[in-house]
Scaffold this motif. Structure first.
Motif, PDB file in Angstrom:
ATOM      1  N   LYS A   1     -43.313 -27.331  48.001  1.00  0.00           N
ATOM      2  CA  LYS A   1     -43.071 -28.439  48.927  1.00  0.00           C
ATOM      3  C   LYS A   1     -41.428 -28.397  49.163  1.00  0.00           C
ATOM      4  N   SER A   2     -41.111 -28.977  50.552  1.00  0.00           N
ATOM      5  CA  SER A   2     -39.797 -28.882  51.017  1.00  0.00           C
ATOM      6  C   SER A   2     -39.269 -30.182  51.478  1.00  0.00           C
ATOM      7  N   ILE A   3     -38.117 -30.418  51.333  1.00  0.00           N
ATOM      8  CA  ILE A   3     -37.726 -31.822  51.799  1.00  0.00           C
ATOM      9  C   ILE A   3     -36.316 -31.432  52.695  1.00  0.00           C
ATOM     10  N   THR A   4     -36.486 -32.000  54.074  1.00  0.00           N
ATOM     11  CA  THR A   4     -35.540 -31.591  55.004  1.00  0.00           C
ATOM     12  C   THR A   4     -34.472 -32.900  54.928  1.00  0.00           C
ATOM     13  N   VAL A   5     -33.326 -32.555  54.793  1.00  0.00           N
ATOM     14  CA  VAL A   5     -32.408 -33.472  54.643  1.00  0.00           C
ATOM     15  C   VAL A   5     -31.442 -33.482  55.838  1.00  0.00           C
ATOM     16  N   ARG A   6     -31.027 -34.470  56.689  1.00  0.00           N
ATOM     17  CA  ARG A   6     -30.251 -34.529  57.851  1.00  0.00           C
ATOM     18  C   ARG A   6     -29.095 -35.538  57.476  1.00  0.00           C
ATOM     19  N   THR A   7     -27.952 -34.894  57.825  1.00  0.00           N
ATOM     20  CA  THR A   7     -26.661 -35.792  57.736  1.00  0.00           C
ATOM     21  C   THR A   7     -25.783 -35.762  58.787  1.00  0.00           C
ATOM     22  N   ASN A   8     -24.650 -36.476  58.602  1.00  0.00           N
ATOM     23  CA  ASN A   8     -23.636 -36.333  59.805  1.00  0.00           C
ATOM     24  C   ASN A   8     -22.652 -35.337  59.225  1.00  0.00           C
ATOM     25  N   GLY A   9     -23.008 -34.535  58.524  1.00  0.00           N
ATOM     26  CA  GLY A   9     -21.911 -33.407  57.852  1.00  0.00           C
ATOM     27  C   GLY A   9     -21.846 -32.052  58.923  1.00  0.00           C
ATOM     28  N   LYS A  10     -21.081 -31.293  58.408  1.00  0.00           N
ATOM     29  CA  LYS A  10     -20.784 -30.201  59.255  1.00  0.00           C
ATOM     30  C   LYS A  10     -22.196 -29.372  59.185  1.00  0.00           C
ATOM     31  N   VAL A  11     -22.877 -29.256  58.447  1.00  0.00           N
ATOM     32  CA  VAL A  11     -24.021 -28.832  58.402  1.00  0.00           C
ATOM     33  C   VAL A  11     -24.980 -29.828  58.427  1.00  0.00           C
ATOM     34  N   GLU A  12     -25.685 -30.111  59.500  1.00  0.00           N
ATOM     35  CA  GLU A  12     -26.434 -31.354  59.874  1.00  0.00           C
ATOM     36  C   GLU A  12     -27.850 -31.273  59.124  1.00  0.00           C
ATOM     37  N   MET A  13     -28.323 -30.161  58.857  1.00  0.00           N
ATOM     38  CA  MET A  13     -29.697 -30.124  58.073  1.00  0.00           C
ATOM     39  C   MET A  13     -29.786 -28.972  56.951  1.00  0.00           C
ATOM     40  N   THR A  14     -30.221 -29.618  55.779  1.00  0.00           N
ATOM     41  CA  THR A  14     -30.389 -28.681  54.589  1.00  0.00           C
ATOM     42  C   THR A  14     -31.951 -29.076  54.188  1.00  0.00           C
ATOM     43  N   ARG A  15     -32.406 -27.762  53.701  1.00  0.00           N
ATOM     44  CA  ARG A  15     -33.839 -27.944  52.933  1.00  0.00           C
ATOM     45  C   ARG A  15     -33.808 -27.685  51.727  1.00  0.00           C
ATOM     46  N   LEU A  16     -34.373 -28.519  51.006  1.00  0.00           N
ATOM     47  CA  LEU A  16     -34.301 -28.763  49.431  1.00  0.00           C
ATOM     48  C   LEU A  16     -35.940 -28.171  49.116  1.00  0.00           C
ATOM     49  N   TYR A  17     -36.286 -27.612  47.978  1.00  0.00           N
ATOM     50  CA  TYR A  17     -37.445 -27.157  47.304  1.00  0.00           C
ATOM     51  C   TYR A  17     -37.835 -27.635  46.280  1.00  0.00           C
ATOM     52  N   ILE A  18     -38.974 -27.944  46.103  1.00  0.00           N
ATOM     53  CA  ILE A  18     -39.657 -28.316  44.806  1.00  0.00           C
ATOM     54  C   ILE A  18     -41.077 -27.431  44.450  1.00  0.00           C
ATOM     55  N   GLU A  19     -41.334 -26.895  43.345  1.00  0.00           N
ATOM     56  CA  GLU A  19     -42.338 -25.943  43.110  1.00  0.00           C
ATOM     57  C   GLU A  19     -42.822 -26.370  41.902  1.00  0.00           C
ATOM     58  N   GLY A  20     -44.074 -25.922  41.530  1.00  0.00           N
ATOM     59  CA  GLY A  20     -44.621 -25.942  39.994  1.00  0.00           C
ATOM     60  C   GLY A  20     -46.153 -25.622  39.917  1.00  0.00           C
ATOM     61  N   THR A  21     -46.948 -25.721  38.856  1.00  0.00           N
ATOM     62  CA  THR A  21     -48.042 -25.170  38.918  1.00  0.00           C
ATOM     63  C   THR A  21     -48.594 -26.415  38.010  1.00  0.00           C
ATOM     64  N   MET A  22     -49.596 -26.965  38.565  1.00  0.00           N
ATOM     65  CA  MET A  22     -50.368 -27.990  38.100  1.00  0.00           C
ATOM     66  C   MET A  22     -51.556 -27.372  37.581  1.00  0.00           C
ATOM     67  N   GLU A  23     -51.810 -27.705  36.178  1.00  0.00           N
ATOM     68  CA  GLU A  23     -52.730 -27.008  35.470  1.00  0.00           C
ATOM     69  C   GLU A  23     -54.109 -28.056  35.155  1.00  0.00           C
ATOM     70  N   GLU A  24     -55.227 -27.279  35.333  1.00  0.00           N
ATOM     71  CA  GLU A  24     -56.497 -28.231  35.308  1.00  0.00           C
ATOM     72  C   GLU A  24     -56.303 -29.065  33.776  1.00  0.00           C
ATOM     73  N   LYS A  25     -56.791 -30.150  33.661  1.00  0.00           N
ATOM     74  CA  LYS A  25     -56.844 -30.879  32.500  1.00  0.00           C
ATOM     75  C   LYS A  25     -57.971 -30.398  31.570  1.00  0.00           C
ATOM     76  N   LYS A  26     -57.985 -30.448  30.357  1.00  0.00           N
ATOM     77  CA  LYS A  26     -58.772 -29.626  29.350  1.00  0.00           C
ATOM     78  C   LYS A  26     -59.620 -30.734  28.785  1.00  0.00           C
TER      79      LYS A  26
END
Length: 127
Positions: free
Chosen positions: A102-127
Motif C-alpha cells: 500500500k502507498s501513502i501520499t504525503v503532501r507538504t509545503n516543502g521544497k518537494v511537495e509530494m512524497t510516497r511512503l510504502y508499507i507491505e507485508g504478508t498476512m498468513e491464513e490463521k491455522k
C-alpha cells in the motif's frame, strides 16, 4: 531610475523568499511488516521525518491508497531541525491472506511537495 531600483528590489526579495523553504527528509520510505497472522490482522508502524529546511514544515495531507490503511500525522508546523511522525496502521480484517503493498501520499509545503511512503507485508491464513 526609480523603476529600475524598485524592480531590482522586488527581484532580490523574490529570490530570497523562494530560497527559504521547508524540506522534509524521512528516515525511511518503505516498511515491511514481514509475516503476520490473520488472527491479529492490525499492524502499525511509524515513519519519522525531519524538517531540514529553514522554514516551518506543514503536512497538508497524508492519504492512503485504500481504506484499510490509515495514516495519522503531526498537524502542527514542524520547526526547522525538528522531527515529526506519521503513524500508519494497516487493518487486514476481512481481507484475503497473502502479500499486500500500500502507498501513502504525503503532501507538504516543502521544497518537494509530494512524497510516497510504502508499507507491505504478508498476512498468513490463521491455522
Amino acid at each position: 531610475m526609480k523603476k529600475f531600483v524598485l524592480t531590482t528590489m522586488m527581484l532580490v526579495c523574490g529570490i530570497a523568499f523562494a530560497s527559504a523553504q521547508a524540506e522534509i527528509k524521512f528516515d525511511k520510505l518503505v516498511h515491511d511488516f514481514g509475516k503476520f497472522s490473520e488472527s491479529a490482522p492490525v499492524v502499525s508502524t511509524t515513519f519519522s521525518f525531519t524538517n531540514t529546511g529553514d522554514q516551518p514544515l506543514v503536512i497538508n495531507q497524508a492519504v492512503a491508497s485504500c481504506g484499510c490503511t490509515v495514516p495519522e500525522y503531526t498537524k502542527e508546523p514542524i520547526q526547522p531541525g525538528k522531527k515529526g511522525e506519521i503513524k500508519v496502521t494497516y487493518n487486514g480484517t476481512g481481507k484475503f491472506p497473502g502479500h499486500f503493498k500500500k502507498s501513502i501520499t504525503v503532501r507538504t509545503n516543502g521544497k518537494v511537495e509530494m512524497t510516497r511512503l510504502y508499507i507491505e507485508g504478508t498476512m498468513e491464513e490463521k491455522k
